[in-house]
Design an enzyme around this catalytic site. Structure first.
Site, PDB file in Angstrom:
ATOM      1  N   ILE A 142      51.499  39.161  46.142  1.00 14.43           N
ATOM      2  CA  ILE A 142      50.251  39.692  46.547  1.00 14.43           C
ATOM      3  C   ILE A 142      49.279  38.779  47.012  1.00 14.43           C
ATOM      4  CG2 ILE A 142      48.923  39.304  44.281  1.00 14.43           C
ATOM      5  CD1 ILE A 142      48.920  42.680  46.374  1.00 14.43           C
ATOM      6  N   ALA A 143      49.399  37.501  46.728  1.00 14.16           N
ATOM      7  CA  ALA A 143      48.663  36.343  47.319  1.00 14.16           C
ATOM      8  C   ALA A 143      48.944  36.157  48.796  1.00 14.16           C
ATOM      9  CB  ALA A 143      48.737  35.195  46.438  1.00 14.16           C
ATOM     10  N   SER A 202      48.217  26.259  42.366  1.00 21.40           N
ATOM     11  CA  SER A 202      49.279  26.925  41.580  1.00 21.40           C
ATOM     12  C   SER A 202      49.653  26.139  40.347  1.00 21.40           C
ATOM     13  CB  SER A 202      50.581  26.845  42.592  1.00 21.40           C
ATOM     14  OG  SER A 202      51.714  27.503  41.944  1.00 21.40           O
ATOM     15  N   ARG A 203      50.740  26.565  39.567  1.00 15.92           N
ATOM     16  CA  ARG A 203      50.859  25.834  38.423  1.00 15.92           C
ATOM     17  C   ARG A 203      51.725  24.654  38.663  1.00 15.92           C
ATOM     18  NH1 ARG A 203      53.109  31.039  34.998  1.00 15.92           N
ATOM     19  NH2 ARG A 203      53.941  31.225  37.170  1.00 15.92           N
ATOM     20  N   TYR A 228      45.372  25.331  38.342  1.00 15.82           N
ATOM     21  CA  TYR A 228      44.368  26.318  38.398  1.00 15.82           C
ATOM     22  C   TYR A 228      42.930  25.548  38.273  1.00 15.82           C
ATOM     23  CZ  TYR A 228      47.872  29.882  38.247  1.00 15.82           C
ATOM     24  OH  TYR A 228      49.413  30.290  38.330  1.00 15.82           O
ATOM     25  N   HIS A 254      44.432  37.602  34.085  1.00 15.36           N
ATOM     26  CA  HIS A 254      43.220  37.641  34.895  1.00 15.36           C
ATOM     27  C   HIS A 254      41.888  37.264  34.459  1.00 15.36           C
ATOM     28  CE1 HIS A 254      45.223  40.966  37.706  1.00 15.36           C
ATOM     29  NE2 HIS A 254      45.793  39.906  37.738  1.00 15.36           N
ATOM     30  N   LYS A 296      43.625  43.787  40.934  1.00 18.49           N
ATOM     31  CA  LYS A 296      43.476  44.898  39.951  1.00 18.49           C
ATOM     32  C   LYS A 296      44.915  44.788  39.308  1.00 18.49           C
ATOM     33  CE  LYS A 296      46.557  46.997  42.303  1.00 18.49           C
ATOM     34  NZ  LYS A 296      47.857  46.945  41.617  1.00 18.49           N
ATOM     35  N   ASP A 336      49.486  49.286  36.755  1.00 15.50           N
ATOM     36  CA  ASP A 336      49.901  48.852  38.377  1.00 15.50           C
ATOM     37  C   ASP A 336      49.744  50.065  39.285  1.00 15.50           C
ATOM     38  OD1 ASP A 336      51.709  46.451  39.561  1.00 15.50           O
ATOM     39  OD2 ASP A 336      51.881  46.365  37.256  1.00 15.50           O
TER      40      ASP A 336
END
Length: 327
Positions: A15-16, A35-36, A57, A78, A96, A177
């Site tokens: 999605i990013a 990112s992690r 983050y 989120h 979302k 979703d």
């Protein structure tokens, strides 16, 4: 703030990637990604020509070259990630569903208000051209008294039990979703429901694999929706009034054509405005407008409405017996 509003991307998943593709195509500025791991951040930054790649983050939230953060992590993260960005003084666009539940949503909303930053849910459908035209038609009275909204969001998604959509710990299932799209659409057109009736069939992993919703809205108006994660459906929507109705074609929540029919079946209008992308840039453009104008929220999706929609989904989950481990 610089002349360009500078975006930071929190998370590097699909999605990013879609969001950044649309932002860059629209000429918006993406200056950093977090990112992690440094490896994941570097790969994402290299792919999209992003100047700064952060290995955490926290580093992204603290970056002084970032004005607004897009949160693109799994649902249960989120709220935590949005609060991190807000603490760093950033405006935030949260993918979302905004959070897992209304309590988390209210916490994020309160934190943004206290920090004086804008936070908005990335319900990108609301900002698409066909939805803007649909609202104009309704406001003009073309449909007469709007009585009903009908929409489905049935998709055949991966069946792997380990996949996010089937993982209860990751907020899996159709409700957050898929069903969130027709729920938000119904609220956009008819307002919040006054009565909620929900039925679901659960999967072997404990998530809702299909859910049927009937909402009553003020004045006896109704919305009806269905979502499923294991069977593909028409994915169409309709807004029905006493004088006319709107048929929104397949993939109704994406940029797509619609037709306005009179009660007698005459075509009153055909709307078809192609968008050369998935259309995720429109929400970003609106958020930038809000920030530049010094406003606290978008009238197209006020933060209180986002919180209220999460409360609606909480009630649905109560009725169908869906609870997430982190709650």
């Amino acid at each position: 703030m610089s002349e360009s509003i500078r975006w930071g991307i929190l998370g590097t998943g699909w999605i990013a990637e879609t969001f950044v593709t649309d932002l860059l195509a629209a000429g918006l500025s993406v200056t950093a990604v977090g990112s992690r791991s440094q490896e994941s951040a570097d790969a994402f930054a290299s792919r999209f020509g992003i100047a700064t790649a952060h290995p955490s983050y926290e580093a992204l939230a603290a970056d002084p070259e970032v004005d607004v953060v897009y949160v693109a992590t799994p649902h249960p993260l989120h709220a935590e990630n949005a609060l991190l960005a807000i603490a760093g003084g950033k405006h935030v666009l949260v993918e979302k569903p905004f959070t897992l539940n209304a309590a988390e949503a209210q916490q994020v909303a309160d934190a943004a208000a206290a920090a004086g930053v804008v936070v908005m849910e990335a319900m990108w459908t609301r900002f698409l051209p066909h939805m803007a035209r649909l609202r104009e038609i309704i406001a003009a009275g073309t449909l007469g008294e709007v009585r009903t909204v009908i929409a489905d969001h049935d998709q055949k998604l991966p069946s792997d039990p380990a996949h996010r959509i089937n993982n209860l710990a990751l907020g899996g299932g159709g409700l957050l979703d898929l069903a969130i799209y027709p729920v938000s659409f119904a609220v956009d057109v008819l307002g919040l429901p006054t009565r909620i009736l929900a039925h679901a069939t659960m999967s072997a992993t404990g998530v809702d694999r299909q859910t049927a919703l009937i909402f009553e809205h003020e004045g006896g108006r109704q919305s009806i929706s269905h979502s499923a994660i294991d069977a593909s459906g028409p994915v169409r929507a309709a807004v029905i009034g006493t004088d006319a109705w709107i048929d929104i074609e397949r993939w109704w929540y994406n940029p797509t054509p619609f037709t306005v029919f009179s009660a007698e079946g005459e075509v009153l209008e055909r709307f078809d405005q192609p968008v050369e992308s998935r259309g995720m840039q429109f929400q970003a453009i609106e958020l930038e407008r809000v920030i530049r104008a010094g406003e606290s929220e978008s009238p197209l999706l006020p933060i209180a409405e986002t919180v209220a929609i999460m409360a609606v989904l909480d009630e649905v989950r109560e009725q169908i017996g869906l609870r997430f481990p982190s709650e």
